[in-house]
Design a protein around this motif. Structure first.
Motif, PDB file in Angstrom:
ATOM      1  N   TRP A  80       8.407 -12.873   0.555  1.00  9.23           N
ATOM      2  CA  TRP A  80       7.151 -13.104   1.275  1.00  9.23           C
ATOM      3  C   TRP A  80       6.911 -12.051   2.358  1.00  9.23           C
ATOM      4  O   TRP A  80       5.773 -11.629   2.590  1.00  9.23           O
ATOM      5  N   MET A  81       7.979 -11.564   2.984  1.00  8.02           N
ATOM      6  CA  MET A  81       7.810 -10.505   3.984  1.00  8.02           C
ATOM      7  C   MET A  81       7.373  -9.195   3.331  1.00  8.02           C
ATOM      8  O   MET A  81       6.523  -8.472   3.865  1.00  8.02           O
ATOM      9  N   THR A  82       7.960  -8.892   2.183  1.00 10.17           N
ATOM     10  CA  THR A  82       7.591  -7.663   1.478  1.00 10.17           C
ATOM     11  C   THR A  82       6.166  -7.730   0.960  1.00 10.17           C
ATOM     12  O   THR A  82       5.416  -6.744   1.040  1.00 10.17           O
ATOM     13  N   THR A  83       5.762  -8.880   0.440  1.00  9.32           N
ATOM     14  CA  THR A  83       4.400  -9.033  -0.076  1.00  9.32           C
ATOM     15  C   THR A  83       3.372  -8.851   1.036  1.00  9.32           C
ATOM     16  O   THR A  83       2.425  -8.050   0.907  1.00  9.32           O
ATOM     17  N   ILE A  84       3.544  -9.584   2.126  1.00 10.11           N
ATOM     18  CA  ILE A  84       2.600  -9.483   3.242  1.00 10.11           C
ATOM     19  C   ILE A  84       2.665  -8.098   3.876  1.00 10.11           C
ATOM     20  O   ILE A  84       1.629  -7.482   4.180  1.00 10.11           O
ATOM     21  N   GLY A  85       3.884  -7.587   4.073  1.00 12.73           N
ATOM     22  CA  GLY A  85       4.042  -6.278   4.689  1.00 12.73           C
ATOM     23  C   GLY A  85       3.416  -5.162   3.873  1.00 12.73           C
ATOM     24  O   GLY A  85       2.806  -4.248   4.425  1.00 12.73           O
ATOM     25  N   ALA A  93      -3.589   1.381   6.382  1.00 12.89           N
ATOM     26  CA  ALA A  93      -3.551   2.828   6.164  1.00 12.89           C
ATOM     27  C   ALA A  93      -4.794   3.298   5.426  1.00 12.89           C
ATOM     28  O   ALA A  93      -5.311   4.391   5.706  1.00 12.89           O
ATOM     29  N   ALA A  94      -5.297   2.472   4.498  1.00  7.84           N
ATOM     30  CA  ALA A  94      -6.456   2.864   3.695  1.00  7.84           C
ATOM     31  C   ALA A  94      -7.727   2.943   4.544  1.00  7.84           C
ATOM     32  O   ALA A  94      -8.548   3.841   4.356  1.00  7.84           O
ATOM     33  N   MET A  95      -7.885   2.017   5.471  1.00  5.49           N
ATOM     34  CA  MET A  95      -9.118   1.991   6.274  1.00  5.49           C
ATOM     35  C   MET A  95      -9.270   3.227   7.154  1.00  5.49           C
ATOM     36  O   MET A  95     -10.319   3.890   7.104  1.00  5.49           O
ATOM     37  N   PRO A  96      -8.268   3.600   7.973  1.00  3.22           N
ATOM     38  CA  PRO A  96      -8.442   4.846   8.744  1.00  3.22           C
ATOM     39  C   PRO A  96      -8.476   6.089   7.860  1.00  3.22           C
ATOM     40  O   PRO A  96      -9.172   7.056   8.190  1.00  3.22           O
ATOM     41  N   ALA A  97      -7.760   6.070   6.742  1.00  2.00           N
ATOM     42  CA  ALA A  97      -7.786   7.226   5.838  1.00  2.00           C
ATOM     43  C   ALA A  97      -9.193   7.444   5.291  1.00  2.00           C
ATOM     44  O   ALA A  97      -9.685   8.577   5.236  1.00  2.00           O
ATOM     45  N   TYR A  98      -9.852   6.363   4.911  1.00  2.00           N
ATOM     46  CA  TYR A  98     -11.212   6.450   4.375  1.00  2.00           C
ATOM     47  C   TYR A  98     -12.188   6.941   5.441  1.00  2.00           C
ATOM     48  O   TYR A  98     -13.026   7.818   5.188  1.00  2.00           O
ATOM     49  N   LEU A 147       4.253  -7.046  12.070  1.00  2.00           N
ATOM     50  CA  LEU A 147       3.422  -6.118  12.845  1.00  2.00           C
ATOM     51  C   LEU A 147       3.963  -4.696  12.772  1.00  2.00           C
ATOM     52  O   LEU A 147       3.209  -3.732  12.825  1.00  2.00           O
ATOM     53  N   GLY A 148       5.284  -4.586  12.634  1.00  2.00           N
ATOM     54  CA  GLY A 148       5.881  -3.256  12.535  1.00  2.00           C
ATOM     55  C   GLY A 148       5.483  -2.505  11.277  1.00  2.00           C
ATOM     56  O   GLY A 148       5.558  -1.276  11.240  1.00  2.00           O
ATOM     57  N   TYR A 149       5.045  -3.237  10.263  1.00  2.00           N
ATOM     58  CA  TYR A 149       4.654  -2.600   9.000  1.00  2.00           C
ATOM     59  C   TYR A 149       3.155  -2.274   8.938  1.00  2.00           C
ATOM     60  O   TYR A 149       2.702  -1.719   7.943  1.00  2.00           O
ATOM     61  N   THR A 150       2.397  -2.633   9.981  1.00  2.00           N
ATOM     62  CA  THR A 150       0.948  -2.473   9.912  1.00  2.00           C
ATOM     63  C   THR A 150       0.447  -1.192  10.550  1.00  2.00           C
ATOM     64  O   THR A 150      -0.757  -0.998  10.671  1.00  2.00           O
ATOM     65  N   GLY A 151       1.358  -0.321  11.008  1.00  3.99           N
ATOM     66  CA  GLY A 151       0.915   0.925  11.615  1.00  3.99           C
ATOM     67  C   GLY A 151       0.072   1.737  10.647  1.00  3.99           C
ATOM     68  O   GLY A 151       0.534   2.125   9.580  1.00  3.99           O
ATOM     69  N   GLY A 152      -1.175   2.003  11.016  1.00  2.00           N
ATOM     70  CA  GLY A 152      -2.107   2.627  10.083  1.00  2.00           C
ATOM     71  C   GLY A 152      -1.991   4.132   9.984  1.00  2.00           C
ATOM     72  O   GLY A 152      -2.283   4.728   8.956  1.00  2.00           O
ATOM     73  N   PHE A 204       5.580   2.636  -3.033  1.00  5.29           N
ATOM     74  CA  PHE A 204       6.446   3.245  -2.028  1.00  5.29           C
ATOM     75  C   PHE A 204       6.673   2.287  -0.862  1.00  5.29           C
ATOM     76  O   PHE A 204       7.808   2.145  -0.368  1.00  5.29           O
ATOM     77  N   ALA A 205       5.595   1.621  -0.407  1.00  5.03           N
ATOM     78  CA  ALA A 205       5.716   0.677   0.708  1.00  5.03           C
ATOM     79  C   ALA A 205       6.568  -0.520   0.321  1.00  5.03           C
ATOM     80  O   ALA A 205       7.394  -1.003   1.109  1.00  5.03           O
TER      81      ALA A 205
END
Length: 281
Positions: A80-85, A93-98, A147-152, A204-205
């Motif tokens: 569950w941590m891997t799925t959500i993370g 990452a996709a939103m600021p990249a776009y 939260l540590g995995y959400t760095g964009g 990769f993530a």
């Protein structure tokens, strides 16, 4: 005559390289095979001969690893941590990249430059401030790990930036003319068009988060919340005293099998995704 000699020489070098790469591949695969064979032995048999095949194939070692060693609990925590993370890390990452790839505004180049500069800062150099921040915010729990995995702004963003940069803006203009908004263009047009990069970054993530040891080890205080990486490390420490290595090998196989299966099916998309992203960038 000279061409024939060169052709023969090239073939010999190709054969030598193939043999070397084959040997290297075997050196990588053999430890997994050895671990699997010994995970099916009794503890006494293992110490008698670590290179022989099992006399009795003891599948109960996997049951014991799953239940008595609590690998099952750690396994589901990791799922569950891997799925959500993975979902949050890719979306953040996709939103600021776009936005950086398709919208021009003051400071956009500076933000992208900061993402590149971030790779030059050693991770160990940020450990002190990061630890104090998490402590002051009271995030020594699964929420802090998430939260540590959400760095964009990071590796995922740079890869996806390359994909979005290579997508024609005409698709978005046509959607705007039909009345679509910015969010609809992003989710229904741009994300599907960049699916190669999204799949590669997701893979990769997912592998990175599943194997992550550092953040869960620091932030998870309750043993019932351990991920499989932390739980496995804890089991290794326990086995130093009980010396029940066959159960430990079974636990290791349980931990590594999902990643091996996923990589087996997604390796082509992973490689092609990063290659295409590099070409487009």
């Amino acid at each position: 005559m000279i061409k024939e000699r060169r052709s023969t020489g090239n073939k010999i070098w190709m054969i030598v390289l193939q043999v070397l790469f084959m040997g290297y591949a075997i050196s990588l695969i053999y430890p997994f095979i050895w671990m699997f064979i010994n995970s099916l032995k009794g503890n006494t048999e293992f110490f008698q001969n670590i290179w022989s095949l099992p006399k009795d194939w003891l599948w109960k070692n996997y049951v014991e690893a799953w239940t008595a060693a609590h690998i099952g609990k750690y396994f589901f925590n990791s799922i569950w941590m891997t799925t959500i993370g993975t979902l949050t890390s890719v979306m953040f990452a996709a939103m600021p990249a776009y936005v950086l790839a398709k919208y021009k505004f003051k400071g956009s180049n500076a933000i992208y430059g900061l993402a590149i500069i971030g790779f030059l800062i050693p991770t160990i150099g940020t450990f002190g401030p990061w630890y104090l921040l998490m402590q002051n915010l009271g995030l020594f729990n699964p929420l802090g790990v998430m939260l540590g995995y959400t760095g964009g702004i990071g590796f995922n963003m740079i890869i996806l930036y390359s994909f979005f940069k290579g997508i024609s803006w005409e698709y978005a203009e046509a959607a705007f003319m039909d009345g679509a908004g910015h969010f609809r263009v992003f989710f229904q047009i741009m994300m599907p068009l960049a699916r190669g990069g999204v799949v590669a970054v997701c893979t990769f993530a997912l592998i990175g988060i599943w194997n992550d040891y550092f953040q869960p080890f620091i932030l998870l205080q309750d043993s019932s919340q351990y991920t499989i990486a932390v739980g496995l490390a804890n089991l290794v420490e326990i086995q130093k005293y009980s010396a029940d290595y066959t159960v430990l090998f079974a636990a290791m196989w349980i931990a590594v099998l999902p990643v091996l299966i996923m990589y087996l099916f997604l390796q082509e998309k992973l490689i092609s995704g990063f290659t295409m992203g590099g070409i487009k960038g």
